[in-house]
Write a protein that holds these residues in place. Structure first.
Motif, PDB file in Angstrom:
ATOM      1  N   LEU A  11      42.106  52.631  38.179  1.00 57.47           N
ATOM      2  CA  LEU A  11      41.620  52.568  36.809  1.00 57.47           C
ATOM      3  C   LEU A  11      41.223  51.142  36.424  1.00 57.47           C
ATOM      4  N   ILE A  12      41.980  50.165  36.889  1.00 56.19           N
ATOM      5  CA  ILE A  12      41.742  48.771  36.518  1.00 56.19           C
ATOM      6  C   ILE A  12      40.619  48.139  37.339  1.00 56.19           C
ATOM      7  N   GLN A  13      40.413  48.554  38.562  1.00 55.82           N
ATOM      8  CA  GLN A  13      39.482  47.894  39.480  1.00 55.82           C
ATOM      9  C   GLN A  13      38.044  47.790  38.958  1.00 55.82           C
ATOM     10  N   PRO A  14      37.425  48.827  38.400  1.00 57.37           N
ATOM     11  CA  PRO A  14      36.045  48.661  37.909  1.00 57.37           C
ATOM     12  C   PRO A  14      35.921  47.654  36.780  1.00 57.37           C
ATOM     13  N   VAL A  15      36.906  47.629  35.883  1.00 53.86           N
ATOM     14  CA  VAL A  15      36.872  46.678  34.774  1.00 53.86           C
ATOM     15  C   VAL A  15      37.049  45.258  35.303  1.00 53.86           C
ATOM     16  N   LEU A  16      37.888  45.089  36.301  1.00 53.71           N
ATOM     17  CA  LEU A  16      38.089  43.784  36.916  1.00 53.71           C
ATOM     18  C   LEU A  16      36.806  43.283  37.571  1.00 53.71           C
ATOM     19  N   MET A  17      36.119  44.142  38.299  1.00 54.50           N
ATOM     20  CA  MET A  17      34.860  43.756  38.950  1.00 54.50           C
ATOM     21  C   MET A  17      33.785  43.428  37.916  1.00 54.50           C
ATOM     22  N   LEU A  18      33.738  44.159  36.816  1.00 53.46           N
ATOM     23  CA  LEU A  18      32.777  43.871  35.749  1.00 53.46           C
ATOM     24  C   LEU A  18      33.062  42.510  35.124  1.00 53.46           C
ATOM     25  N   GLY A  19      34.310  42.199  34.877  1.00 58.24           N
ATOM     26  CA  GLY A  19      34.672  40.911  34.311  1.00 58.24           C
ATOM     27  C   GLY A  19      34.341  39.757  35.242  1.00 58.24           C
ATOM     28  N   ILE A  20      34.563  39.943  36.531  1.00 59.68           N
ATOM     29  CA  ILE A  20      34.213  38.906  37.504  1.00 59.68           C
ATOM     30  C   ILE A  20      32.710  38.698  37.531  1.00 59.68           C
ATOM     31  N   SER A  21      31.948  39.768  37.512  1.00 58.27           N
ATOM     32  CA  SER A  21      30.485  39.657  37.547  1.00 58.27           C
ATOM     33  C   SER A  21      29.945  38.951  36.309  1.00 58.27           C
ATOM     34  N   ILE A  22      30.468  39.291  35.151  1.00 56.43           N
ATOM     35  CA  ILE A  22      30.026  38.641  33.911  1.00 56.43           C
ATOM     36  C   ILE A  22      30.422  37.170  33.911  1.00 56.43           C
ATOM     37  N   GLY A  23      31.615  36.852  34.376  1.00 57.21           N
ATOM     38  CA  GLY A  23      32.069  35.468  34.434  1.00 57.21           C
ATOM     39  C   GLY A  23      31.228  34.620  35.365  1.00 57.21           C
ATOM     40  N   VAL A  24      30.888  35.143  36.526  1.00 56.20           N
ATOM     41  CA  VAL A  24      30.046  34.405  37.472  1.00 56.20           C
ATOM     42  C   VAL A  24      28.648  34.205  36.903  1.00 56.20           C
ATOM     43  N   THR A  25      28.102  35.220  36.253  1.00 56.98           N
ATOM     44  CA  THR A  25      26.774  35.106  35.654  1.00 56.98           C
ATOM     45  C   THR A  25      26.752  34.052  34.559  1.00 56.98           C
ATOM     46  N   PHE A  26      27.754  34.053  33.680  1.00 59.20           N
ATOM     47  CA  PHE A  26      27.832  33.043  32.623  1.00 59.20           C
ATOM     48  C   PHE A  26      27.992  31.651  33.205  1.00 59.20           C
TER      49      PHE A  26
END
Length: 52
Positions: A11-26
């Motif tokens: 349940l947590i893994q997709p949200v974690l990957m989304l947060g990492i992707s947004i953080g790297v993009t920013f």
């Protein structure tokens, strides 16, 4: 009872990957000082919303 709850991890893994992707993009788009200002604003906004 297992030590790791795999249902919760799935349940947590997709949200974690989304947060990492947004953080790297920013981090790539914005300058270092701007990322720092955004993080400070985020933490101050989060702290003030918790008081109410």
């Amino acid at each position: 009872m297992p030590i790791i709850d795999y249902d919760l991890a799935l349940l947590i893994q997709p949200v974690l990957m989304l947060g990492i992707s947004i953080g790297v993009t920013f981090n790539v788009i914005f300058a270092d000082w701007m990322v720092t200002v955004l993080l400070i604003a985020l933490f101050i906004g989060n702290k003030s919303s918790q008081r109410q």
